[in-house]
Design an enzyme around this catalytic site. Structure first.
Site, PDB file in Angstrom:
ATOM      1  N   ASP A 171      -4.715   3.651  -1.955  1.00 29.46           N
ATOM      2  CA  ASP A 171      -5.698   3.677  -0.792  1.00 29.46           C
ATOM      3  C   ASP A 171      -6.504   5.168  -0.963  1.00 29.46           C
ATOM      4  O   ASP A 171      -5.626   6.031  -0.549  1.00 29.46           O
ATOM      5  CB  ASP A 171      -5.192   3.603   0.769  1.00 29.46           C
ATOM      6  CG  ASP A 171      -5.221   2.091   1.025  1.00 29.46           C
ATOM      7  OD1 ASP A 171      -6.018   1.385   0.955  1.00 29.46           O
ATOM      8  OD2 ASP A 171      -3.960   1.745   1.591  1.00 29.46           O
TER       9      ASP A 171
ATOM     10  N   MET B 148     -11.219  -6.190   5.389  1.00 30.27           N
ATOM     11  CA  MET B 148     -10.199  -5.052   6.141  1.00 30.27           C
ATOM     12  C   MET B 148     -10.011  -5.802   7.716  1.00 30.27           C
ATOM     13  O   MET B 148     -10.851  -6.275   8.341  1.00 30.27           O
ATOM     14  CB  MET B 148     -11.176  -3.776   6.301  1.00 30.27           C
ATOM     15  CG  MET B 148     -11.478  -2.606   5.450  1.00 30.27           C
ATOM     16  SD  MET B 148      -9.912  -2.145   4.466  1.00 30.27           S
ATOM     17  CE  MET B 148      -8.748  -1.685   5.775  1.00 30.27           C
TER      18      MET B 148
ATOM     19  N   MET C 244      -8.862   8.047   0.317  1.00 27.49           N
ATOM     20  CA  MET C 244      -9.599   8.291   1.315  1.00 27.49           C
ATOM     21  C   MET C 244     -10.154   9.555   1.446  1.00 27.49           C
ATOM     22  O   MET C 244      -9.635  10.412   0.828  1.00 27.49           O
ATOM     23  CB  MET C 244      -8.845   8.221   2.624  1.00 27.49           C
ATOM     24  CG  MET C 244      -8.468   7.099   2.765  1.00 27.49           C
ATOM     25  SD  MET C 244      -7.410   7.007   4.460  1.00 27.49           S
ATOM     26  CE  MET C 244      -6.756   5.283   4.305  1.00 27.49           C
TER      27      MET C 244
ATOM     28  N   SER D  92       0.633  -1.310  -0.054  1.00 24.62           N
ATOM     29  CA  SER D  92       0.107   0.015  -0.034  1.00 24.62           C
ATOM     30  C   SER D  92       0.824   1.147   0.034  1.00 24.62           C
ATOM     31  O   SER D  92       1.549   1.537   0.973  1.00 24.62           O
ATOM     32  CB  SER D  92      -0.645   0.043   1.260  1.00 24.62           C
ATOM     33  OG  SER D  92      -1.437   1.540   1.462  1.00 24.62           O
TER      34      SER D  92
ATOM     35  N   HIS E 146      -1.060  -1.064  -4.430  1.00 27.02           N
ATOM     36  CA  HIS E 146      -2.407  -0.929  -3.596  1.00 27.02           C
ATOM     37  C   HIS E 146      -2.545   0.585  -3.506  1.00 27.02           C
ATOM     38  O   HIS E 146      -1.621   1.093  -2.772  1.00 27.02           O
ATOM     39  CB  HIS E 146      -2.482  -1.559  -2.430  1.00 27.02           C
ATOM     40  CG  HIS E 146      -3.789  -1.662  -1.660  1.00 27.02           C
ATOM     41  ND1 HIS E 146      -4.754  -2.329  -2.083  1.00 27.02           N
ATOM     42  CD2 HIS E 146      -4.182  -0.921  -0.751  1.00 27.02           C
ATOM     43  CE1 HIS E 146      -5.789  -2.135  -1.380  1.00 27.02           C
ATOM     44  NE2 HIS E 146      -5.592  -1.392  -0.374  1.00 27.02           N
TER      45      HIS E 146
ATOM     46  N   MET F 144     -12.076   4.183  -0.127  1.00 25.45           N
ATOM     47  CA  MET F 144     -12.755   4.459   0.830  1.00 25.45           C
ATOM     48  C   MET F 144     -13.412   5.740   0.918  1.00 25.45           C
ATOM     49  O   MET F 144     -13.090   6.766   1.387  1.00 25.45           O
ATOM     50  CB  MET F 144     -11.785   4.075   2.188  1.00 25.45           C
ATOM     51  CG  MET F 144     -11.247   2.958   2.240  1.00 25.45           C
ATOM     52  SD  MET F 144      -9.711   2.616   3.325  1.00 25.45           S
ATOM     53  CE  MET F 144      -8.645   3.064   1.918  1.00 25.45           C
TER      54      MET F 144
ATOM     55  N   HIS G 232      -8.265   0.878  -3.882  1.00 34.21           N
ATOM     56  CA  HIS G 232      -9.103   0.571  -2.892  1.00 34.21           C
ATOM     57  C   HIS G 232     -10.014   1.895  -2.603  1.00 34.21           C
ATOM     58  O   HIS G 232      -9.271   2.977  -1.825  1.00 34.21           O
ATOM     59  CB  HIS G 232      -8.571   0.133  -1.815  1.00 34.21           C
ATOM     60  CG  HIS G 232      -9.140  -0.278  -0.427  1.00 34.21           C
ATOM     61  ND1 HIS G 232      -8.612  -0.300   0.613  1.00 34.21           N
ATOM     62  CD2 HIS G 232     -10.472  -0.528  -0.201  1.00 34.21           C
ATOM     63  CE1 HIS G 232      -9.578  -0.658   1.625  1.00 34.21           C
ATOM     64  NE2 HIS G 232     -10.716  -0.577   1.264  1.00 34.21           N
TER      65      HIS G 232
ATOM     66  N   ASP H 287      -6.470  -6.570   4.290  1.00 32.51           N
ATOM     67  CA  ASP H 287      -6.024  -5.299   4.220  1.00 32.51           C
ATOM     68  C   ASP H 287      -5.981  -4.808   5.482  1.00 32.51           C
ATOM     69  O   ASP H 287      -6.961  -4.540   6.297  1.00 32.51           O
ATOM     70  CB  ASP H 287      -6.615  -4.314   3.260  1.00 32.51           C
ATOM     71  CG  ASP H 287      -6.007  -3.039   3.114  1.00 32.51           C
ATOM     72  OD1 ASP H 287      -5.121  -2.823   3.564  1.00 32.51           O
ATOM     73  OD2 ASP H 287      -6.813  -2.368   2.266  1.00 32.51           O
TER      74      ASP H 287
HETATM   75  C1  DX5 Z   1      -6.384   1.239   5.649  1.00 29.29           C
HETATM   76  C2  DX5 Z   1      -5.861   1.189   4.269  1.00 29.29           C
HETATM   77  C3  DX5 Z   1      -4.844  -0.094   4.384  1.00 29.29           C
HETATM   78  C4  DX5 Z   1      -3.452   0.303   5.030  1.00 29.29           C
HETATM   79  C5  DX5 Z   1      -2.498  -0.706   5.000  1.00 29.29           C
HETATM   80  O1  DX5 Z   1      -7.513   2.249   5.612  1.00 29.29           O
HETATM   81  O2  DX5 Z   1      -6.625   0.524   3.369  1.00 29.29           O
HETATM   82  O3  DX5 Z   1      -4.483  -0.255   2.982  1.00 29.29           O
HETATM   83  O4  DX5 Z   1      -3.108   1.609   4.588  1.00 29.29           O
HETATM   84  O5  DX5 Z   1      -1.390  -0.397   5.807  1.00 29.29           O
HETATM   85  P1  DX5 Z   1      -0.719  -0.939   7.076  1.00 29.29           P
HETATM   86  O6  DX5 Z   1      -0.246  -2.185   6.134  1.00 29.29           O
HETATM   87  O7  DX5 Z   1       0.337  -0.048   7.731  1.00 29.29           O
HETATM   88  O8  DX5 Z   1      -2.106  -1.226   7.925  1.00 29.29           O
HETATM   89 ZN    ZN Z   2      -6.457  -0.492   1.567  1.00 23.20          ZN
END
Ligand code: DX5
Ligand code: ZN
Length: 245
Positions: free
Chosen positions: A37, A139, A39, A10, A35, A70, A68, A175
């Site tokens: 993320d 998750m 947000m 990620s 990956h 969110m 991903h 994840d």
């Molecule tokens: C959390 C994310 C994950 C996260 C993973 O909201 O979706 O992808 O960043 O990071 P680590 O491995 O540090 O938990």
């Molecule tokens: Zn993620």
């Protein structure tokens, strides 16, 4: 059907000031997927980056972009992420009332469709969309931040979803809080795609990242080894009985 283990670092844990170099470093280090993320500060209590950043880093590697989302709502943004170069787009089951429609929209854009589940959401939330997905993301922390601790409560959910998936060509991704120490447990429960942020971007160089990726992959593969052996014994038996007939 047992699929090979995929390791998806990620980039949330990357040094954003050197994002391009960090992408190149994990590419060289053996990452299978990248990956991303996304947000929105609304679905989750943090804001990360959007489609423009993904578009900017897309030319830096040929690896699969695992995006991903969110965010809520999702549908209005799917096309932008598809155009930015996402290969897999995952939306959350909790992000809106029309999950089936969102998944159809992702496939209509020619992308692989993923569905994510927060820790408190039961696996039954995806029972009626399984034929519309290419990936289920469990998750293993509450989404929003990297560097949190893995939630053991999700192991049973991973097991149940593995059973629900059956022979469908669906990847089961985990994840949050994944490290070399728990990669085995999640792989043994049925996960075949492991996201890891902090555990991959520990250290400074591509060589450090490679060590981290190798250790996570090795732990996951070792935990699956007995199952693989069973399968190969099974396939030897099948071949033998075919020869006998
Ligand atoms: C959390 C994310 C994950 C996260 C993973 O909201 O979706 O992808 O960043 O990071 P680590 O491995 O540090 O938990
Ligand atoms: Zn993620």
């Amino acid at each position: 059907m047992t699929k090979e283990i995929i390791i998806a670092p990620s980039i949330l844990a990357a040094d954003f000031a050197r994002l391009g170099e960090e992408i190149a470093a994990i590419d060289t280090a053996g990452a299978d997927w990248i990956h991303c993320d996304v947000m929105d500060g609304h679905f989750v209590p943090n804001i990360s980056f959007g489609a423009d950043i993904i578009k900017a880093i897309r030319p830096l590697t040929k690896k699969i972009f695992d995006v991903h989302l969110m965010i809520a709502p999702t549908d209005a943004y799917l096309e932008a992420f598809a155009k930015a170069g996402a290969d897999v787009i995952t939306v959350h089951a909790e992000a809106g009332p029309h999950l089936d429609r969102s998944l159809q929209a992702i496939r209509a854009l020619g992308k692989k469709a993923g569905v994510g589940l927060c820790p408190a959401t039961p696996e039954s939330a995806i029972e009626y969309v399984l034929d519309r997905v290419d990936l289920v993301l469990v998750m293993t922390v509450n989404p929003g931040f990297g560097g949190q601790s893995f939630l053991d409560s999700q192991i049973e959910k991973i097991r149940r979803i593995r059973t629900m998936i059956g022979d469908r060509p669906i990847r089961l991704e985990v994840d949050g809080g994944i490290t070399r120490d728990n990669a085995g447990v999640v792989a043994a429960a049925g996960a075949d795609t492991l996201v890891a942020g902090s555990a991959v971007f520990r250290g400074k160089s591509s060589a450090d990242y490679a060590d981290n990726i190798t250790a996570i992959r090795a732990a996951a593969e070792a935990a699956r080894a007995p199952k693989l052996q069973d399968n190969s014994v099974q396939s030897m038996r099948t071949k033998e009985s075919a020869l006998i007939r």
